[in-house]
Every structure is written in structure tokens, then in C-alpha cells.
Enzyme design. Sequence first.
Site, PDB file in Angstrom:
ATOM      1  CG  ASP A   1      -2.194   0.880   0.911  1.00 16.81           C
ATOM      2  OD1 ASP A   1      -3.288   0.292   0.782  1.00 16.81           O
ATOM      3  OD2 ASP A   1      -2.070   2.116   0.777  1.00 16.81           O
TER       4      ASP A   1
ATOM      5  CG  ASP B   1       2.958   4.245  -8.003  1.00 15.42           C
ATOM      6  OD1 ASP B   1       1.871   3.664  -8.233  1.00 15.42           O
ATOM      7  OD2 ASP B   1       3.290   5.303  -8.579  1.00 15.42           O
TER       8      ASP B   1
ATOM      9  CG  ASN C   1      -7.831  -4.079  -3.554  1.00 12.38           C
ATOM     10  OD1 ASN C   1      -9.054  -4.143  -3.633  1.00 12.38           O
ATOM     11  ND2 ASN C   1      -7.208  -3.305  -2.652  1.00 12.38           N
TER      12      ASN C   1
ATOM     13  CE1 TYR D   1     -12.548   2.930  -9.722  1.00 10.91           C
ATOM     14  CE2 TYR D   1     -14.884   2.721 -10.272  1.00 10.91           C
ATOM     15  CZ  TYR D   1     -13.785   2.331  -9.524  1.00 10.91           C
ATOM     16  OH  TYR D   1     -13.921   1.335  -8.577  1.00 10.91           O
TER      17      TYR D   1
ATOM     18  CE  LYS E   1     -11.592  -0.360 -10.524  1.00 15.25           C
ATOM     19  NZ  LYS E   1     -10.507  -1.152  -9.886  1.00 15.25           N
TER      20      LYS E   1
ATOM     21  CB  THR F   1     -14.033   1.388   1.155  1.00 16.69           C
ATOM     22  OG1 THR F   1     -14.294   1.948  -0.136  1.00 16.69           O
ATOM     23  CG2 THR F   1     -14.147  -0.128   1.079  1.00 16.69           C
TER      24      THR F   1
HETATM   25  N1  LIG Z   1     -15.649  -0.072  -2.413  1.00 17.26           N
HETATM   26  C1  LIG Z   1     -16.403  -0.465  -3.435  1.00 17.26           C
HETATM   27  O1  LIG Z   1     -17.653  -0.624  -3.343  1.00 17.26           O
HETATM   28  C2  LIG Z   1     -15.757  -0.791  -4.761  1.00 17.26           C
HETATM   29  C3  LIG Z   1     -16.590  -1.046  -5.858  1.00 17.26           C
HETATM   30  C4  LIG Z   1     -16.009  -1.406  -7.063  1.00 17.26           C
HETATM   31  C5  LIG Z   1     -14.636  -1.506  -7.173  1.00 17.26           C
HETATM   32  N2  LIG Z   1     -13.841  -1.210  -6.096  1.00 17.26           N
HETATM   33  C6  LIG Z   1     -12.390  -1.318  -6.255  1.00 17.26           C
HETATM   34  O2  LIG Z   1     -11.859  -2.035  -5.171  1.00 17.26           O
HETATM   35  C7  LIG Z   1     -10.505  -1.627  -4.948  1.00 17.26           C
HETATM   36  C8  LIG Z   1     -10.311  -1.253  -3.488  1.00 17.26           C
HETATM   37  O3  LIG Z   1     -11.074  -0.079  -3.205  1.00 17.26           O
HETATM   38  P1  LIG Z   1     -11.546   0.344  -1.737  1.00 17.26           P
HETATM   39  O4  LIG Z   1     -12.978   0.666  -1.852  1.00 17.26           O
HETATM   40  O5  LIG Z   1     -11.098  -0.665  -0.747  1.00 17.26           O
HETATM   41  O6  LIG Z   1     -10.746   1.721  -1.573  1.00 17.26           O
HETATM   42  P2  LIG Z   1      -9.748   2.251  -0.431  1.00 17.26           P
HETATM   43  O7  LIG Z   1      -9.468   3.655  -0.770  1.00 17.26           O
HETATM   44  O8  LIG Z   1     -10.307   1.943   0.910  1.00 17.26           O
HETATM   45  O9  LIG Z   1      -8.438   1.373  -0.614  1.00 17.26           O
HETATM   46  C9  LIG Z   1      -7.576   1.524  -1.723  1.00 17.26           C
HETATM   47  C10 LIG Z   1      -6.141   1.424  -1.247  1.00 17.26           C
HETATM   48  O10 LIG Z   1      -5.275   1.497  -2.398  1.00 17.26           O
HETATM   49  C11 LIG Z   1      -4.128   2.246  -2.027  1.00 17.26           C
HETATM   50  N3  LIG Z   1      -3.495   2.809  -3.211  1.00 17.26           N
HETATM   51  C12 LIG Z   1      -3.973   3.774  -4.027  1.00 17.26           C
HETATM   52  N4  LIG Z   1      -3.098   4.038  -5.010  1.00 17.26           N
HETATM   53  C13 LIG Z   1      -2.049   3.191  -4.843  1.00 17.26           C
HETATM   54  C14 LIG Z   1      -0.846   2.956  -5.561  1.00 17.26           C
HETATM   55  N5  LIG Z   1      -0.537   3.689  -6.655  1.00 17.26           N
HETATM   56  N6  LIG Z   1      -0.006   1.992  -5.134  1.00 17.26           N
HETATM   57  C15 LIG Z   1      -0.305   1.260  -4.023  1.00 17.26           C
HETATM   58  N7  LIG Z   1      -1.429   1.447  -3.300  1.00 17.26           N
HETATM   59  C16 LIG Z   1      -2.288   2.403  -3.700  1.00 17.26           C
HETATM   60  C17 LIG Z   1      -4.653   3.331  -1.098  1.00 17.26           C
HETATM   61  O11 LIG Z   1      -3.623   3.875  -0.274  1.00 17.26           O
HETATM   62  C18 LIG Z   1      -5.733   2.581  -0.318  1.00 17.26           C
HETATM   63  O12 LIG Z   1      -5.244   2.089   0.922  1.00 17.26           O
HETATM   64  C19 LIG Z   1     -10.256  -0.481  -5.931  1.00 17.26           C
HETATM   65  O13 LIG Z   1      -9.629  -0.988  -7.096  1.00 17.26           O
HETATM   66  C20 LIG Z   1     -11.653  -0.010  -6.257  1.00 17.26           C
HETATM   67  O14 LIG Z   1     -11.703   0.672  -7.489  1.00 17.26           O
HETATM   68  C21 LIG Z   1     -14.370  -0.842  -4.897  1.00 17.26           C
END
Ligand SMILES: NC(=O)c1ccc[n+]([C@@H]2O[C@H](COP(=O)([O-])OP(=O)(O)OC[C@H]3O[C@@H](n4cnc5c(N)ncnc54)[C@H](O)[C@@H]3O)[C@@H](O)[C@H]2O)c1
Length: 301
Positions: free
Chosen positions: A38, A73, A100, A171, A175, A205
Site C-alpha cells: 500500500d 506504487d 486491488n 474510472y 475498470k 469504504t
Molecule cells: N468499495 C467499493 O464498493 C468498490 C466497488 C467497485 C470496485 N472497487 C475497487 O476495489 C478496490 C479497493 O477499493 P476500496 O474501496 O477498498 O478503496 P480504499 O481507498 O479503501 O483502498 C484503496 C487502497 O489502495 C491504495 N493505493 C492507491 N493508489 C495506490 C498505488 N498507486 N499503489 C499502491 N497502493 C495504492 C490506497 O492507499 C488505499 O489504501 C479499488 O480498485 C476499487 O476501485 C471498490
Amino acid sequence: MAGICDGRVVIVTGAGRGIGRAHALAFARAGAKVVVNDLGVENDGTGGGTGPAGEVVTAIRTAGGEAIANGADVASFEETRGLVKAAIDAFGRLDVVVNNAGFVRDRMFVSAGEDEWDAVIRVHLKGHYCTARHACDYWRAESKAGRPVDARIINTSSGAGLQGSVGQSAYSAAKGGIAALTLVQAAELGRYGITSNAIAPSARTRMTEGVFADMMKKPENGFDAMAPENVSPLVVWLASAESREVTGRVFEIAGGALSLADGWRTGAPFYKGARYEADEIGPVVRDLIAKSAAPQKVYGT
Ligand SMILES: NC(=O)c1ccc[n+]([C@@H]2O[C@H](COP(=O)([O-])OP(=O)(O)OC[C@H]3O[C@@H](n4cnc5c(N)ncnc54)[C@H](O)[C@@H]3O)[C@@H](O)[C@H]2O)c1
């Protein structure tokens, strides 16, 4: 910590918070050794720090599991080379990459700026390329050396990528690209013992709290349908040896609902048997649309 991923070495990107954090903890409970990646950035991708990844590693170790933190990253080709190397150096092997990590910069298309577009495409689409690409170098070399490979790539798409989402053009494009990438990886990588599948999750989240405020409310009792922990059992199963024949699939998971997304399919064609004239197209298109199923609604419409 014996379980269905006993001894498997797993990289989870973006595992410091939200859904990735839930995956990392679930993997450790299932017996996996976890690389908790992360960058610790804000919801819009700015800032950064090692805190979130370190906290998850501490939680896993406190519960008796094995984990290391990594601050690469995910969209840096060089840093993710180091991420894959760190997994192999620490645990002697690598079996699973869960892509993720990501962030959002929501904006209507008419006002989406180039920097916002580039940042979102970079973190999600290139971020799904880099780690997996380095892992595949390793897995292909293992396969060619005659060592058994039973590897997994698990990608994170979104309902936005499958159906579109108002205010999320970059986005949704990224995706949707991730879903297509999954199909190609599955078709190409099976010969090396690698499967690739994608999930489209829904969970509460920081990324979704503001967007689906009502839906995301915590229940006062009973099943918390929007808890990120509800997504992880599918990912843990996909990462296990049990899922070997499943590849090239996109699963939607929301609370207790698990489904298979049925993607683009070629519809029944209208054959002319010769090149169309432009003025013949209108009636054919209207007929094709009349005979086809209505598309699913774009989120936010
Ligand atoms: N929450 C939802 O309902 C939902 C729905 C569809 C898709 N998603 C996808 O699920 C995944 C997780 O999302 P989430 O909701 O847990 O969000 P979140 O913001 O809680 O977690 C995402 C994490 O990714 C880390 N991050 C961001 N850029 C980064 C990079 N360049 N390198 C390393 N780490 C990095 C952030 O620091 C963060 O801790 C994402 O890909 C998101 O698009 C989430």
C-alpha cells in the site's frame, strides 16, 4: 493458521485499507503468507505513507500469521519489479497476485481534466499491468524450468466498468479495460499454469462512503451487507488450488450476493451478403435494437 491457502504466497495491492485490507487479513486466516502492499495515499491518490500497510502487517503477525509490508506504487514498473522480488525474497516463492489498489477522481466527462484522466487510468489500468507482468516473468521461468506452477491473478474491476457510472468516465474506462485484460490473460497464461479472474465488488469504504451513503449505512443488527470482509472469501477461494479450472471470469460480489457477469456477446446478425449503403443502415439498426435485450442501466441514471 491452516486453511485453503495454506503456504501460498500472496501479494495484495492496496491492502492497507478497505477491501484490500480485508483480503490481506482473510488470506492470513486461510494460511497464506501475505505481502501487504500500500502506498498509503488519500482517496484522490495524493499524499502517501507507510502507516496503513504497517498496521495490517502488525495485525496479521499479532494473530500468528506471516506478512511483510511493501510501499511500491502499483503503477510504477520498476517499483513493482521490487514488489515481486520482495515476495520471493521473503517467502521463497509467489503464487498469487491480487490487483486491488486504486483511487478515484470523480468528475462529469464534460469537465474531466487531462491530469485526472491520466491519474485514474494510470493507477487502475497500468496498476493492473505492472505487478502481474513481473509475476508472469517469474511464473513462466518456473514453468519452463519444469517446476509446477499453480498461480493466480485476481483483478479488481467494478460495476462501473461493466455497466458504466455517471461521473466516473476514466474510472469506468479503466475498470472495463481490466475486465478485458482478464480475458486476454486467461487465454494466454493457462499454458504456464496461471489463471486470471476479476471481481466487481461492492463495499463500504472511504471510496464509496460519500457516493452510496444510504446503501452504505451500517445495520444496527444482523448481517452487515456492505462490510468489505464480505468480498474476501471469493478472492481467497479464487486464490486457492480449488479454483484451478476457473479462469477468464468476472464475478460480482455484493454482500451475500455472488454472481457471474455475462459480458459483451455478439448479437444475432442481420446479413445482407454485400456492403451496406449508408441509407440502408437506419432500418437495420432500429430492427437490431428492437430485437435485442435492453442494456442494463448505467449507475447513477
Ligand atoms: N468499495 C467499493 O464498493 C468498490 C466497488 C467497485 C470496485 N472497487 C475497487 O476495489 C478496490 C479497493 O477499493 P476500496 O474501496 O477498498 O478503496 P480504499 O481507498 O479503501 O483502498 C484503496 C487502497 O489502495 C491504495 N493505493 C492507491 N493508489 C495506490 C498505488 N498507486 N499503489 C499502491 N497502493 C495504492 C490506497 O492507499 C488505499 O489504501 C479499488 O480498485 C476499487 O476501485 C471498490
